[in-house]
Design a protein around this motif. Structure first.
Motif, PDB file in Angstrom:
ATOM      1  N   ALA A 448      47.735  44.749  22.022  1.00  0.00           N
ATOM      2  CA  ALA A 448      48.335  44.957  23.344  1.00  0.00           C
ATOM      3  C   ALA A 448      47.290  44.812  24.439  1.00  0.00           C
ATOM      4  O   ALA A 448      47.548  44.201  25.494  1.00  0.00           O
ATOM      5  N   ASP A 449      46.098  45.364  24.225  1.00  0.00           N
ATOM      6  CA  ASP A 449      45.044  45.275  25.237  1.00  0.00           C
ATOM      7  C   ASP A 449      44.563  43.833  25.415  1.00  0.00           C
ATOM      8  O   ASP A 449      44.210  43.431  26.529  1.00  0.00           O
ATOM      9  N   THR A 450      44.559  43.059  24.328  1.00  0.00           N
ATOM     10  CA  THR A 450      44.115  41.664  24.418  1.00  0.00           C
ATOM     11  C   THR A 450      45.141  40.805  25.148  1.00  0.00           C
ATOM     12  O   THR A 450      44.786  39.976  26.002  1.00  0.00           O
ATOM     13  N   LEU A 451      46.409  40.994  24.820  1.00  0.00           N
ATOM     14  CA  LEU A 451      47.454  40.178  25.453  1.00  0.00           C
ATOM     15  C   LEU A 451      47.756  40.629  26.878  1.00  0.00           C
ATOM     16  O   LEU A 451      48.143  39.797  27.717  1.00  0.00           O
ATOM     17  N   HIS A 452      47.576  41.903  27.149  1.00  0.00           N
ATOM     18  CA  HIS A 452      47.905  42.446  28.477  1.00  0.00           C
ATOM     19  C   HIS A 452      46.728  43.269  29.000  1.00  0.00           C
ATOM     20  O   HIS A 452      46.814  44.504  29.096  1.00  0.00           O
ATOM     21  N   GLU A 454      44.147  45.172  31.339  1.00  0.00           N
ATOM     22  CA  GLU A 454      44.350  45.895  32.590  1.00  0.00           C
ATOM     23  C   GLU A 454      43.696  45.142  33.745  1.00  0.00           C
ATOM     24  O   GLU A 454      42.598  44.600  33.603  1.00  0.00           O
ATOM     25  N   THR A 455      44.392  45.097  34.852  1.00  0.00           N
ATOM     26  CA  THR A 455      43.836  44.470  36.061  1.00  0.00           C
ATOM     27  C   THR A 455      42.962  45.479  36.775  1.00  0.00           C
ATOM     28  O   THR A 455      43.426  46.589  37.084  1.00  0.00           O
ATOM     29  N   PRO A 456      41.703  45.157  37.008  1.00  0.00           N
ATOM     30  CA  PRO A 456      40.821  46.138  37.681  1.00  0.00           C
ATOM     31  C   PRO A 456      41.376  46.538  39.048  1.00  0.00           C
ATOM     32  O   PRO A 456      41.859  45.698  39.811  1.00  0.00           O
ATOM     33  N   THR A 457      41.339  47.831  39.304  1.00  0.00           N
ATOM     34  CA  THR A 457      41.801  48.336  40.605  1.00  0.00           C
ATOM     35  C   THR A 457      40.707  48.123  41.639  1.00  0.00           C
ATOM     36  O   THR A 457      39.566  48.558  41.447  1.00  0.00           O
ATOM     37  N   PRO A 458      41.007  47.416  42.733  1.00  0.00           N
ATOM     38  CA  PRO A 458      39.974  47.171  43.740  1.00  0.00           C
ATOM     39  C   PRO A 458      39.508  48.478  44.378  1.00  0.00           C
ATOM     40  O   PRO A 458      40.298  49.390  44.617  1.00  0.00           O
ATOM     41  N   GLU A 459      38.208  48.551  44.592  1.00  0.00           N
ATOM     42  CA  GLU A 459      37.664  49.738  45.209  1.00  0.00           C
ATOM     43  C   GLU A 459      38.072  49.793  46.678  1.00  0.00           C
ATOM     44  O   GLU A 459      38.106  48.759  47.361  1.00  0.00           O
ATOM     45  N   PRO A 460      38.389  50.980  47.167  1.00  0.00           N
ATOM     46  CA  PRO A 460      38.800  51.074  48.593  1.00  0.00           C
ATOM     47  C   PRO A 460      37.646  50.719  49.516  1.00  0.00           C
ATOM     48  O   PRO A 460      36.493  51.030  49.241  1.00  0.00           O
ATOM     49  N   THR A 461      37.965  50.019  50.554  1.00  0.00           N
ATOM     50  CA  THR A 461      36.945  49.659  51.534  1.00  0.00           C
ATOM     51  C   THR A 461      36.586  50.863  52.387  1.00  0.00           C
ATOM     52  O   THR A 461      37.419  51.738  52.660  1.00  0.00           O
ATOM     53  N   GLN A 462      35.321  50.932  52.778  1.00  0.00           N
ATOM     54  CA  GLN A 462      34.829  52.042  53.616  1.00  0.00           C
ATOM     55  C   GLN A 462      35.245  51.849  55.056  1.00  0.00           C
ATOM     56  O   GLN A 462      35.232  50.733  55.557  1.00  0.00           O
TER      57      GLN A 462
END
Length: 462
Positions: A448-452, A454-462
């Motif tokens: 499951a991890d290979t096929l799907h 996780e999309t990295p969550t963008p860090e919030p801008t300061q």
């Protein structure tokens, strides 16, 4: 051209060269200029029709490939269109030769200069041979495509939508022929193709994997705690996943018809369906289709492709194995595959995939995956075009599948996308998986991890 000075050998010689070359480039033009205008107009009309058809086909492949292939691969209309095309190509080839013979009559060789007349005659014969050969090859290729489509791909299987964005196909390899009733699937893997991008992941399942679960179905009902391998020794059933054909078919009086009553009608078999259910239980994904590769026809496919290039990392023996435990390979090997980069013919590639007595099953799985990727790399447009008939005929003897013909154009498009991307491979072997006590929840999570991912969550801008 029509009324030349027949007393001038120079004029008749130049005229002859022009008529032969022009008549071959534009069939029918020689007759319009110097012979029967009716025959010439018919030839020109046929030539113009052929050119228009070729242009439309070329533009269709560039601008509307999916629509064109869906029509050509359609279960009913596709074979009819391919038959019409085959007859038309063969008929045009015959017309081309007839026009060439008539052109040779029109040039009046006896009126040309002596040294040139032999060259004109030889050129005419060569051009007619090229014309006839080209038309024969094209007609044969169209017929081979039609026959292969009807022979390999099922028409009764229903198309299914992708599962979680993927088409998952069970890929099986084994030797058939004598003793087919005891045939076991020696190569088992699952090809997962992203339905949008064509990105491909191949997961290899060891043939001796024990104690595996099934997805819901008749085999899970029989083995709710997993396939423990307590079977009939006379059937050769001793526990690995490659024993499922015996467990589902050969050890049952009804040959598995009670377990999977619709399997044969859908182009499959109870043994294949049982292996699908096992692969689904192991990997946690839905697997609607299978492709079976017969190793007896595997060598023919490799030869049809002109061989495959493989980097061999260790010396491997050819042969059926030792006569007794511990017998040195030097005593039973019928030949050796030496280390290094080499272009393998079909026989060598087949031994490369089979060899296991001096290496582990894990090594053999890796070699089989290496061969799969090398064969896919050989399916270039040039190779397929120049060797199409051989490839198509080899495919008829090599492949069994329940992939519906109606979905073939879609998979062709996915295949073209897949060739532009690297293939991800997962082998359920040590150290990734403990072969004695596989952790199936962890395996399913890894898939499951290979096929799907996780999309990295963008860090919030300061």
């Amino acid at each position: 051209m029509r009324h030349p000075d027949s007393g001038s050998q120079d004029v008749m010689t130049r005229r002859a060269w022009w008529l032969v070359i022009l008549g071959w480039l534009i069939p029918g033009s020689a007759q319009v200029l110097a012979g029967s205008r009716r025959l010439g107009r018919f030839g020109l009309g046929a030539t113009l029709t052929a050119w228009i058809a070729a242009i439309i086909l070329g533009l269709g492949m560039m601008l509307w490939r999916s629509g064109l292939t869906s029509v050509l691969f359609a279960p009913v209309i596709g074979p009819i269109l391919l038959t019409i095309a085959q007859v038309a190509v063969a008929g045009y080839g015959v017309l081309w030769i007839v026009l060439g013979i008539d052109t040779l009559r029109l040039v009046r060789l006896v009126k040309t200069r002596t040294p040139a007349r032999y060259g004109i005659a030889v050129l005419s014969i060569l051009l007619m041979a090229v014309s006839g050969g080209t038309a024969a090859y094209a007609a044969g290729s169209v017929g081979a495509a039609r026959d292969a489509l009807g022979s390999i791909f099922g028409q009764s299987a229903a198309p299914v939508p992708p599962s979680d964005g993927f088409y998952n196909i069970l890929l099986l390899g084994a030797d058939s022929g004598d003793g087919r009733d005891s045939m076991r699937f020696d190569s088992i893997s699952v090809v997962s193709i992203d339905a949008d991008t064509g990105a491909t992941t191949i997961t290899g399942i060891p043939r001796d994997l024990p104690d595996f679960p099934f997805s819901p179905g008749p085999m899970q009902d029989l083995f709710p705690d997993g396939f423990e391998g307590h079977g009939d020794p006379e059937c050769g059933w001793d526990g690995g996943i490659n024993q499922l054909r015996n467990a589902a078919e050969n050890c049952r009086d009804d040959k598995g018809a009670g377990l999977y009553p619709d399997a044969t009608a859908r182009g499959s078999s109870p043994g294949v369906e049982a292996t699908k259910d096992a692969a689904e239980g192991i990997l946690g994904i839905e697997i609607p289709y299978y492709v079976f590769v017969d190793m007896h026809g595997f060598a023919d496919l490799v030869d049809a492709l002109g061989g495959v290039e493989i980097e061999v990392t260790e010396r491997l023996p050819k042969g059926g194995g030792p006569a007794w435990p511990g017998q040195p390979a030097e005593e039973w090997a019928i030949g050796w595959i030496e280390p290094g980069v080499q272009r393998m013919d079909g026989d060598t590639a087949q031994w490369y995939a089979r060899s296991r007595y001096t290496t582990s099953d894990w090594d053999r799985m890796q070699r089989q995956r290496q061969l799969q990727q090398a064969i896919l790399a050989q399916f270039t447009p040039t190779t397929v075009l120049t060797r199409f008939q051989d490839v198509a005929h080899a495919g008829e003897d090599l492949v069994e599948t329940d992939l519906p013909q109606s979905m073939l154009s879609y998979f062709v498009d996915l295949g073209l996308k897949a060739k532009e991307q690297p293939v991800t491979t997962i082998e359920l072997v040590p150290p990734l998986v403990d072969p004695e006590a596989p952790d199936f929840p962890s395996i399913r999570q890894m898939i499951a991890d290979t096929l799907h991912p996780e999309t990295p969550t963008p860090e919030p801008t300061q």
